[in-house]
Design a protein around this motif. Sequence first.
Motif, PDB file in Angstrom:
ATOM      1  N   PHE A 220      15.631  13.040 -14.828  1.00  0.00           N
ATOM      2  CA  PHE A 220      15.426  13.238 -16.255  1.00  0.00           C
ATOM      3  C   PHE A 220      16.545  14.066 -16.866  1.00  0.00           C
ATOM      4  O   PHE A 220      17.081  14.985 -16.246  1.00  0.00           O
ATOM      5  CB  PHE A 220      14.088  13.930 -16.510  1.00  0.00           C
ATOM      6  CG  PHE A 220      12.944  12.967 -16.556  1.00  0.00           C
ATOM      7  CD1 PHE A 220      12.381  12.484 -15.390  1.00  0.00           C
ATOM      8  CD2 PHE A 220      12.450  12.518 -17.768  1.00  0.00           C
ATOM      9  CE1 PHE A 220      11.330  11.574 -15.422  1.00  0.00           C
ATOM     10  CE2 PHE A 220      11.406  11.610 -17.815  1.00  0.00           C
ATOM     11  CZ  PHE A 220      10.852  11.135 -16.648  1.00  0.00           C
ATOM     12  N   GLY A 221      16.884  13.732 -18.100  1.00  0.00           N
ATOM     13  CA  GLY A 221      17.830  14.523 -18.861  1.00  0.00           C
ATOM     14  C   GLY A 221      17.178  15.811 -19.322  1.00  0.00           C
ATOM     15  O   GLY A 221      15.973  16.022 -19.169  1.00  0.00           O
ATOM     16  N   THR A 222      17.999  16.664 -19.912  1.00  0.00           N
ATOM     17  CA  THR A 222      17.537  17.983 -20.345  1.00  0.00           C
ATOM     18  C   THR A 222      16.652  17.921 -21.587  1.00  0.00           C
ATOM     19  O   THR A 222      15.968  18.874 -21.898  1.00  0.00           O
ATOM     20  CB  THR A 222      18.734  18.886 -20.609  1.00  0.00           C
ATOM     21  OG1 THR A 222      19.686  18.184 -21.420  1.00  0.00           O
ATOM     22  CG2 THR A 222      19.408  19.292 -19.303  1.00  0.00           C
TER      23      THR A 222
ATOM     24  N   TYR B  93      12.094   8.295 -22.849  1.00  0.00           N
ATOM     25  CA  TYR B  93      10.705   8.718 -22.989  1.00  0.00           C
ATOM     26  C   TYR B  93      10.584   9.676 -24.175  1.00  0.00           C
ATOM     27  O   TYR B  93      11.515  10.402 -24.501  1.00  0.00           O
ATOM     28  CB  TYR B  93      10.230   9.446 -21.723  1.00  0.00           C
ATOM     29  CG  TYR B  93      10.127   8.571 -20.499  1.00  0.00           C
ATOM     30  CD1 TYR B  93      11.256   8.250 -19.751  1.00  0.00           C
ATOM     31  CD2 TYR B  93       8.903   8.065 -20.076  1.00  0.00           C
ATOM     32  CE1 TYR B  93      11.164   7.441 -18.624  1.00  0.00           C
ATOM     33  CE2 TYR B  93       8.801   7.260 -18.947  1.00  0.00           C
ATOM     34  CZ  TYR B  93       9.936   6.959 -18.232  1.00  0.00           C
ATOM     35  OH  TYR B  93       9.843   6.155 -17.116  1.00  0.00           O
TER      36      TYR B  93
ATOM     37  N   GLN C 200      16.274   4.916 -18.890  1.00  0.00           N
ATOM     38  CA  GLN C 200      15.003   4.807 -19.578  1.00  0.00           C
ATOM     39  C   GLN C 200      14.895   5.948 -20.580  1.00  0.00           C
ATOM     40  O   GLN C 200      15.493   7.009 -20.391  1.00  0.00           O
ATOM     41  CB  GLN C 200      13.837   4.893 -18.577  1.00  0.00           C
ATOM     42  CG  GLN C 200      13.830   3.759 -17.556  1.00  0.00           C
ATOM     43  CD  GLN C 200      12.733   3.893 -16.516  1.00  0.00           C
ATOM     44  OE1 GLN C 200      11.925   4.818 -16.546  1.00  0.00           O
ATOM     45  NE2 GLN C 200      12.693   2.953 -15.577  1.00  0.00           N
TER      46      GLN C 200
ATOM     47  N   GLN D 236       8.028  12.774 -25.626  1.00  0.00           N
ATOM     48  CA  GLN D 236       6.929  13.676 -25.312  1.00  0.00           C
ATOM     49  C   GLN D 236       6.562  14.451 -26.577  1.00  0.00           C
ATOM     50  O   GLN D 236       7.362  15.249 -27.076  1.00  0.00           O
ATOM     51  CB  GLN D 236       7.316  14.637 -24.180  1.00  0.00           C
ATOM     52  CG  GLN D 236       6.188  15.550 -23.732  1.00  0.00           C
ATOM     53  CD  GLN D 236       6.587  16.418 -22.541  1.00  0.00           C
ATOM     54  OE1 GLN D 236       7.760  16.662 -22.293  1.00  0.00           O
ATOM     55  NE2 GLN D 236       5.600  16.891 -21.791  1.00  0.00           N
TER      56      GLN D 236
ATOM     57  N   PHE E 258      13.534  12.347 -23.996  1.00  0.00           N
ATOM     58  CA  PHE E 258      14.199  12.460 -22.708  1.00  0.00           C
ATOM     59  C   PHE E 258      14.811  11.118 -22.322  1.00  0.00           C
ATOM     60  O   PHE E 258      14.147  10.081 -22.408  1.00  0.00           O
ATOM     61  CB  PHE E 258      13.210  12.840 -21.601  1.00  0.00           C
ATOM     62  CG  PHE E 258      12.641  14.220 -21.702  1.00  0.00           C
ATOM     63  CD1 PHE E 258      11.369  14.428 -22.200  1.00  0.00           C
ATOM     64  CD2 PHE E 258      13.377  15.321 -21.263  1.00  0.00           C
ATOM     65  CE1 PHE E 258      10.832  15.709 -22.279  1.00  0.00           C
ATOM     66  CE2 PHE E 258      12.848  16.599 -21.348  1.00  0.00           C
ATOM     67  CZ  PHE E 258      11.573  16.797 -21.858  1.00  0.00           C
TER      68      PHE E 258
ATOM     69  N   ARG F   6      14.827  18.171 -28.515  1.00  0.00           N
ATOM     70  CA  ARG F   6      13.606  18.402 -29.283  1.00  0.00           C
ATOM     71  C   ARG F   6      13.897  18.148 -30.760  1.00  0.00           C
ATOM     72  O   ARG F   6      14.830  18.736 -31.325  1.00  0.00           O
ATOM     73  CB  ARG F   6      13.116  19.830 -29.065  1.00  0.00           C
ATOM     74  CG  ARG F   6      11.738  20.119 -29.629  1.00  0.00           C
ATOM     75  CD  ARG F   6      11.140  21.324 -28.937  1.00  0.00           C
ATOM     76  NE  ARG F   6      11.915  22.540 -29.131  1.00  0.00           N
ATOM     77  CZ  ARG F   6      11.687  23.436 -30.098  1.00  0.00           C
ATOM     78  NH1 ARG F   6      10.715  23.227 -30.949  1.00  0.00           N
ATOM     79  NH2 ARG F   6      12.420  24.516 -30.195  1.00  0.00           N
TER      80      ARG F   6
ATOM     81  N   GLY G 209       2.642  19.324 -26.539  1.00  0.00           N
ATOM     82  CA  GLY G 209       1.364  19.394 -25.839  1.00  0.00           C
ATOM     83  C   GLY G 209       0.972  18.127 -25.109  1.00  0.00           C
ATOM     84  O   GLY G 209      -0.089  18.080 -24.474  1.00  0.00           O
ATOM     85  N   GLY G 210       1.821  17.119 -25.178  1.00  0.00           N
ATOM     86  CA  GLY G 210       1.472  15.833 -24.561  1.00  0.00           C
ATOM     87  C   GLY G 210       2.287  15.523 -23.327  1.00  0.00           C
ATOM     88  O   GLY G 210       2.986  16.374 -22.794  1.00  0.00           O
ATOM     89  N   HIS G 211       2.179  14.284 -22.893  1.00  0.00           N
ATOM     90  CA  HIS G 211       2.919  13.852 -21.719  1.00  0.00           C
ATOM     91  C   HIS G 211       3.984  12.843 -22.131  1.00  0.00           C
ATOM     92  O   HIS G 211       3.900  12.244 -23.207  1.00  0.00           O
ATOM     93  CB  HIS G 211       1.965  13.218 -20.686  1.00  0.00           C
ATOM     94  CG  HIS G 211       1.256  11.999 -21.194  1.00  0.00           C
ATOM     95  ND1 HIS G 211       0.063  12.054 -21.876  1.00  0.00           N
ATOM     96  CD2 HIS G 211       1.576  10.687 -21.119  1.00  0.00           C
ATOM     97  CE1 HIS G 211      -0.321  10.850 -22.187  1.00  0.00           C
ATOM     98  NE2 HIS G 211       0.579   9.993 -21.746  1.00  0.00           N
ATOM     99  N   PRO G 212       5.005  12.649 -21.309  1.00  0.00           N
ATOM    100  CA  PRO G 212       6.051  11.685 -21.654  1.00  0.00           C
ATOM    101  C   PRO G 212       5.490  10.268 -21.746  1.00  0.00           C
ATOM    102  O   PRO G 212       4.682   9.854 -20.916  1.00  0.00           O
ATOM    103  CB  PRO G 212       7.046  11.803 -20.496  1.00  0.00           C
ATOM    104  CG  PRO G 212       6.788  13.149 -19.909  1.00  0.00           C
ATOM    105  CD  PRO G 212       5.314  13.371 -20.066  1.00  0.00           C
TER     106      PRO G 212
ATOM    107  N   PHE H  86       6.753   6.242 -22.101  1.00  0.00           N
ATOM    108  CA  PHE H  86       7.897   5.348 -21.940  1.00  0.00           C
ATOM    109  C   PHE H  86       8.185   4.622 -23.248  1.00  0.00           C
ATOM    110  O   PHE H  86       7.292   4.087 -23.903  1.00  0.00           O
ATOM    111  CB  PHE H  86       7.585   4.346 -20.830  1.00  0.00           C
ATOM    112  CG  PHE H  86       8.595   3.246 -20.682  1.00  0.00           C
ATOM    113  CD1 PHE H  86       8.326   1.957 -21.132  1.00  0.00           C
ATOM    114  CD2 PHE H  86       9.830   3.498 -20.092  1.00  0.00           C
ATOM    115  CE1 PHE H  86       9.252   0.940 -20.987  1.00  0.00           C
ATOM    116  CE2 PHE H  86      10.763   2.483 -19.951  1.00  0.00           C
ATOM    117  CZ  PHE H  86      10.479   1.198 -20.400  1.00  0.00           C
TER     118      PHE H  86
END
Lengths: 115, 113
Positions: free
Chosen positions: B103-105, B35, B33, B37, B88, B108, B40-43, B45
Amino acid sequence: GAVVSQHPSRVICKSGTSVKIECRSLDFQATTMFWYRQFPKQSLMLMATSNEGSKATYEQGVEKDKFLINHASLTLSTLTVTSAHPEDSSFYICSAAGGGNQPQHFGDGTRLSIL
Amino acid sequence: GQQVMQIPQYQHVQEGEDFTTYCNSSTTLSNIQWYKQRPGGHPVFLIQLVKSGEVKKQKRLTFQFGEAKKNSSLHITATQTTDVGTYFCAGHLATGTASKLTFGTGTRLQVTL
């Protein structure tokens, strides 16, 4: 899409305080909820997996007595950080999934700062 | 233990340039999967890939799942400033707990005009 509400979004408190974070799935029944911790510019680290009505499964290295998880219903899970200390300061995020390998839907996260 | 690594860790591109992030797992995954992010936010999908060699597209985003189901990639064509964020990958182990994601590393992405 699925909505997950996490509250509070920000907590600042003194060392020794216990902090409770709520995670609610608003429009679907979440078979499983997950609690993650995320440090700045790092990945999500799974803390525990929570199933409704049963004990949470904690990841290796996560203290059960420190991070209490309760999953009382299919729409609500809570994480309580007991006797928090500065090293517990972090971004805590919950997610909910419908089961199996379904995608996870994340809450907005809680930024916890312990002074 | 199980590790999911992503490269690069960080990439800065100019708007209009392409971007690719690569995801590699030390063990076979039952699915992958992706994702996103925002700062300042959330992941959030994006997509799920299940089949070996699967390729899926979402507008300017192309996702691939490797033949051995141990790697994946996300390619963005002609980046825009709205693509800024951390991407991610996350996978379910082929032999692990059905619901647990690793989760992957993360990669950015910074996009400037």
